[in-house]
Scaffold this active site. Structure first.
Site, short mmCIF file in Angstrom:
data_model
loop_
_atom_site.label_atom_id
_atom_site.label_comp_id
_atom_site.label_asym_id
_atom_site.label_seq_id
_atom_site.Cartn_x
_atom_site.Cartn_y
_atom_site.Cartn_z
N ASP A 1 0.86 -1.17 0.00
CA ASP A 1 0.00 0.00 0.00
C ASP A 1 0.91 1.23 0.00
O ASP A 1 2.13 1.11 -0.17
CB ASP A 1 -0.97 -0.03 1.19
CG ASP A 1 -0.30 0.21 2.54
OD1 ASP A 1 0.95 0.28 2.61
OD2 ASP A 1 -1.04 0.31 3.54
N CYS B 1 3.23 -3.02 4.13
CA CYS B 1 2.41 -1.86 4.48
C CYS B 1 3.13 -1.15 5.62
O CYS B 1 4.28 -1.45 5.89
CB CYS B 1 0.97 -2.25 4.83
SG CYS B 1 0.71 -3.17 6.36
N THR C 1 2.84 -1.19 8.97
CA THR C 1 3.26 -2.09 10.05
C THR C 1 3.45 -3.53 9.59
O THR C 1 4.04 -4.33 10.30
CB THR C 1 2.22 -2.11 11.19
OG1 THR C 1 1.00 -2.63 10.66
CG2 THR C 1 2.02 -0.72 11.79
N HIS D 1 10.04 -24.01 9.06
CA HIS D 1 9.05 -24.70 9.88
C HIS D 1 7.61 -24.54 9.41
O HIS D 1 6.79 -25.43 9.63
CB HIS D 1 9.13 -24.24 11.32
CG HIS D 1 10.45 -24.55 11.96
ND1 HIS D 1 10.70 -24.27 13.28
CD2 HIS D 1 11.59 -25.08 11.47
CE1 HIS D 1 11.95 -24.63 13.58
NE2 HIS D 1 12.50 -25.12 12.49
N HIS E 1 7.46 -30.94 10.55
CA HIS E 1 6.78 -29.68 10.24
C HIS E 1 5.71 -29.87 9.18
O HIS E 1 4.74 -29.11 9.13
CB HIS E 1 7.79 -28.62 9.80
CG HIS E 1 8.89 -28.41 10.79
ND1 HIS E 1 8.67 -27.86 12.03
CD2 HIS E 1 10.21 -28.71 10.72
CE1 HIS E 1 9.82 -27.82 12.69
NE2 HIS E 1 10.76 -28.34 11.91
#
Length: 149
Positions: free
Chosen positions: A8, A65, A67, A98, A133
């Site tokens: 963004d 973005c 955060t 993992h 995993h």
């Protein structure tokens, strides 16, 4: 390796830095937007990148973005996407080894360009370990199947 990338407005500057870094390393990059710092909505770009990865048109995706939180939440709504929001190199490696994360999310206002490039390099070079995993990743897929049908 083919990489889908999107951001963004808050992640635009960092996206441009990452794109050039990866092009210099020989990766095939497709930018799914945005193309400026004008305000826009991150779910749109999360969906474009996520869909391209799920359809196997791209090997992996990178989303940015401000955060990394919102764009990663949006990406993880797409069945088959395992998007990991990462802020350090240890987690970048672990989420590939993992969790077989196929999309990386970064917060441009959280990590600087230098660390972001290190994270991207570590993430792209790490491989899924499978083994114990694998069953955990399969359990994630079965949760998706249960709730997305």
């Amino acid at each position: 390796m083919k990489i889908a990338i999107g951001s963004d407005h808050g992640g635009y500057g960092l996206k441009e830095i990452i794109k050039e870094h990866l092009k210099d390393k020989g990766f095939f990059i497709t930018d799914f937007g945005t193309d400026s710092e004008a305000s826009c909505d991150y779910p749109e770009f999360a969906e474009k990148v996520g869909e391209a990865v799920v359809k196997a048109e791209y090997d992996r995706g990178i989303l940015i973005c401000g955060t990394g939180i919102g764009i990663s939440i949006a990406a993880n709504k797409i069945p088959g996407i395992r998007c990991a929001l990462v802020g350090d190199c240890f987690s970048a490696k672990a989420t590939r080894q993992h969790n077989d994360a196929n999309v990386l999310a970064l917060g441009a206002r959280v990590v600087g360009p230098g660390l972001a490039l290190e994270i991207v390099d570590v993430w792209l070079n790490a491989e899924f370990e499978g083994g114990r995993h694998q069953k955990r990743v399969e359990k994630i897929s079965s949760i998706e199947e249960k709730y997305y049908k």
